[in-house]
Design an enzyme around this catalytic site. Structure first.
Site, PDB file in Angstrom:
ATOM      1  N   SER A   5       0.839  -1.209   0.000  1.00  0.00           N
ATOM      2  CA  SER A   5       0.000   0.000   0.000  1.00  0.00           C
ATOM      3  C   SER A   5       0.868   1.251   0.000  1.00  0.00           C
ATOM      4  CB  SER A   5      -0.887   0.003   1.255  1.00  0.00           C
ATOM      5  OG  SER A   5      -1.552   1.232   1.427  1.00  0.00           O
ATOM      6  N   TYR A  29      -1.936  -0.790  10.144  1.00  0.00           N
ATOM      7  CA  TYR A  29      -1.994  -0.983   8.695  1.00  0.00           C
ATOM      8  C   TYR A  29      -0.678  -0.568   8.040  1.00  0.00           C
ATOM      9  CZ  TYR A  29      -4.081  -0.954   3.998  1.00  0.00           C
ATOM     10  OH  TYR A  29      -4.374  -1.205   2.679  1.00  0.00           O
TER      11      TYR A  29
END
Length: 296
Positions: A140, A153
């Site tokens: 990501s 995350y």
């Protein structure tokens, strides 16, 4: 690499119930691939497989379970004859600050997003080695830009990037290629659910310029599909994400300065939200996240 280089290949995709996973499955099958859909949302995955047709099959498996993955991989090999490409796409997220986020939900993100990639690759690697294939991990933008409220995350996705870089050097002599993808905000269930959070949706809305922009799913699928066909080592979605890697050492203080004026208020609002809804409900994001973190 030929434009249609997935033709006749067996592609295993985790987290294929919707969004990027489902979209890639459809596109790669249209190119002639046989696609194995692996994940915890059995009904949704079966619907994707039914839509694709005979070249797709769904297996229910949790990427945090060795037993599930071993059974799924063995069944994929039995059904399709082998595995050429593995796309470790399964991922969830939470919304919350470290001091108040639900601990179980926080840790589940690490288990799914980082350890799930390790387990998926470890279990399928012998089959990919047999076919001198390709492993692609979905990381990501969060691996490069570490925003407040996303500590787990960001840590998991940064770990996925580091893991993939190490693995690439380990298996190159075996004829296996390893790629890592860095999508920014893509219009998926995960992002749309996060945007609806009463506290952290507002924080994301305040991100400046490209860092806060949400892109259509098609943008991600176009670049990821092209990357899979080329067996790319890095896939940036969109391409400007790659440029941030060149200045990543400067990003943490910039993010700290940029968010300083909003965090105090958001921190207080998060505590109120937790008091009203409970830490678990305040933390969980997206349908996949709820399925992965549901309490037995």
């Amino acid at each position: 690499m030929a434009k249609n280089s997935v033709n006749g290949k067996v592609v295993l995709i985790t987290g294929a119930a919707r969004g990027i996973g489902a979209g890639l499955a459809e596109r790669l099958a249209a190119q002639g691939a046989k696609v194995a859909l692996v994940g915890i949302e059995a009904k949704e995955q079966q619907a994707v497989a039914d839509k694709i047709g005979a070249s797709a099959h769904a297996w229910e498996a949790d990427v945090t379970s060795w037993d599930d993955l071993e059974r799924a991989a063995a069944s994929v090999v039995e059904h399709f004859g082998g595995i050429d490409i593995v796309i470790a796409n399964a991922g969830i997220a939470t919304s919350g600050f470290v001091r108040s986020v639900d601990p179980a939900a926080f840790e589940k993100v690490i288990e799914v997003d980082l350890l799930g990639v390790w387990r998926t690759f470890r279990v399928t690697l012998p089959h990919v080695i047999d076919r001198k294939g390709y492993l692609l991990a979905i990381s990501s933008l969060a691996a490069i830009t570490h925003a407040p409220g996303m500590a787990n995350y960001a840590a998991a996705k940064a770990g996925v990037e580091a893991f993939s870089n190490s693995l690439r050097a380990e298996v190159a002599h075996l004829g296996v290629k390893v790629g890592v993808a860095h999508p920014t905000w893509i219009r998926t269930d995960l992002v749309e659910s996060a945007d609806q959070h009463p506290v952290f949706g507002k924080l994301r809305a305040g991100m400046p310029g490209l860092l806060g922009k949400t892109y259509p799913l098609k943008v991600a699928l176009d670049l990821l599909q092209a990357g899979v066909n080329k067996r790319a080592r890095t896939i940036h979605v969109p391409r400007w994400v790659g440029g941030l890697k060149l200045i990543r050492a400067f990003l943490p203080p910039i993010i700290e300065i940029g968010s300083r004026g909003r965090i105090k208020k958001a921190d207080a609002a998060a505590l109120v939200d937790i008091e009203q809804r409970g830490a678990y409900e305040s933390s969980v994001t997206g349908q996949a996240g709820r399925a992965a973190t549901k309490k037995g």
